[in-house]
Design an enzyme around this catalytic site. Structure first.
Site, PDB file in Angstrom:
ATOM      1  N   LEU A 207       1.683  42.448 -57.973  1.00  0.00           N
ATOM      2  CA  LEU A 207       0.316  42.725 -57.536  1.00  0.00           C
ATOM      3  C   LEU A 207       0.350  43.501 -56.221  1.00  0.00           C
ATOM      4  CD1 LEU A 207      -1.427  39.239 -58.048  1.00  0.00           C
ATOM      5  CD2 LEU A 207      -1.742  41.279 -59.466  1.00  0.00           C
ATOM      6  N   HIS A 208      -0.452  44.560 -56.139  1.00  0.00           N
ATOM      7  CA  HIS A 208      -0.528  45.270 -54.860  1.00  0.00           C
ATOM      8  C   HIS A 208      -1.819  46.067 -54.677  1.00  0.00           C
ATOM      9  CE1 HIS A 208       0.575  48.725 -57.349  1.00  0.00           C
ATOM     10  NE2 HIS A 208       0.217  49.497 -56.348  1.00  0.00           N
ATOM     11  N   ARG A 209      -2.639  46.204 -55.720  1.00  0.00           N
ATOM     12  CA  ARG A 209      -3.843  47.029 -55.599  1.00  0.00           C
ATOM     13  C   ARG A 209      -4.809  46.431 -54.573  1.00  0.00           C
ATOM     14  NH1 ARG A 209      -3.112  51.987 -58.102  1.00  0.00           N
ATOM     15  NH2 ARG A 209      -1.828  51.638 -59.932  1.00  0.00           N
ATOM     16  N   ASP A 285      -0.731  44.744 -61.775  1.00  0.00           N
ATOM     17  CA  ASP A 285      -1.797  45.723 -61.595  1.00  0.00           C
ATOM     18  C   ASP A 285      -1.196  47.103 -61.340  1.00  0.00           C
ATOM     19  OD1 ASP A 285      -0.920  45.533 -58.966  1.00  0.00           O
ATOM     20  OD2 ASP A 285      -2.782  44.687 -58.186  1.00  0.00           O
TER      21      ASP A 285
END
Length: 366
Positions: A207-209, A285
């Site tokens: 996850l990083h968005r 994501d």
């Protein structure tokens, strides 16, 4: 025979995986010379420097050292810095990849300097203009001279936007060239075994968005989801630096650890793909992982409202998910049997994209 100098722009972790096969293919060609330019948009060792060694790349010929900053700061700094390099060491071709700020910045700079500019991974659209990457894609495709697309939907998008057909060449998915190039090392890395995951199923999370990690309330919802998912399938979570900072600031890293998730530092490419290759499912994501899981036949749940890679849904193993339905989707994916025996792969997702890129450059040079 004259040798054509080709500037290859890399800025963030996925860029290196797209640039590497093309760098090797150009280096092996007698009529081209690749020049690697690292803008420094990602500067964490696990996010960029270690990947050079993993992918067999030499140290960059130029390192712009841009670092972090707002979208405007990064874009402006890259334009200034690359403009100086391109003016002093003018290439015959400029190739930008992907959809990060450096992609657009170098494309604008190159075109204004009259350098033939190519966008590798052109034509992808999410239809979500709240994503900075979507703006970068649209604008880069608008200014670049040549557009190399990965899939038929990208060709269709560009045609709908009025791009002349002679500017477009479908070359395929170059991310998968990197995977095939490094497949023996990926298989030999045996990361699942080193983590004690062999012999039992596990899933991988990334996850990083900003939409998922910047709002503490949304991030908290996702942490609760991951804890519930972990009860269905043990999860291994290599944590992006941005996400790690947000989790720590909100005190959510302790909640994840208490739930039993295996939290790791970001992994270099070979070790990361070793981990993904053995997974029963992936929750992400990211963009590229949607493609890699489609190629490998691994169920992928993408925590986004849209994707610029719809072919991974139409022809692959990917599904869009929300915190409300991701647990049910994971259960359904696991019940379907996990790995596909013979995953459906879009045309030109075959590990030979870099060859087609070099041939297209050669054809357009004649």
């Amino acid at each position: 025979m004259s040798v054509q100098n080709v500037h290859l722009i890399a800025a963030a972790r996925p860029n290196f995986m797209k640039v590497a096969p093309l760098w090797h293919a150009l280096a092996a060609a007698a009529d081209f010379r690749p020049v690697l330019i690292h803008t420094g948009q990602h500067y964490d060792a696990n996010m960029s420097a270690d990947i050079l060694a993993d992918l067999g790349l030499s140290e960059p010929d130029f390192h712009l050292g841009i670092g972090s900053g707002s979208h405007a700061e990064q874009t402006g700094k890259v334009m200034i810095a690359y403009g100086e390099v391109a003016s002093a060491h003018r290439p015959d071709w400029l190739v930008v990849v992907g959809d990060v700020n450096s992609t657009l910045a170098c494309a604008i700079t190159g075109v204004k300097l009259g350098i033939p500019t190519v966008h590798l991974e052109a034509g992808l659209r999410s239809r979500d203009r709240s994503m900075p990457e979507e703006i970068n894609r649209i604008a880069t495709d608008a200014v670049a001279d040549i557009l190399w697309t990965p899939s038929p939907d990208a060709d269709t998008n560009l045609a709908a936007e009025g791009v002349p057909a002679d500017r477009v060449t479908r070359v395929g998915n170059i991310m998968l060239d990197s995977f095939e190039m490094k497949r023996p090392a990926i298989e030999a890395a045996a990361v699942p075994q080193s983590l004690g995951c062999n012999g039992r199923g596990y899933g991988v999370v990334t996850l990083h968005r900003p939409v998922n990690v910047d709002d503490p309330a949304q991030l908290g919802r996702l942490v609760d989801c991951l804890a519930e998912l972990h009860a269905e399938l043990p999860l291994v979570f290599p944590v992006h630096p941005r996400t790690a900072a947000r989790l720590e600031a909100a005190g959510l890293d302790r909640r994840l650890a208490a739930a039993g998730l295996r939290l790791l530092e970001p992994l270099p490419y070979i070790r990361f793909m070793s981990l993904v290759s053995g997974a029963r499912a992936v929750v992400t994501d990211s963009g590229g992982i949607q493609e890699e899981t489609t190629y490998l036949g691994i169920p992928c749940l993408t925590l986004r409202e849209s994707t610029e890679r719809p072919i991974t849904i139409q022809q692959g193993t990917n599904r869009l998910a929300t915190p409300d339905d991701v647990v049910d989707l994971l259960r359904a994916a696991l019940a379907s049997g996990g790995h596909g025996e013979a995953p459906a792969r879009p045309e030109y997702w075959d590990g030979r994209t870099a060859e087609r890129c070099v041939e297209d450059l050669r054809r357009r040079t004649r």
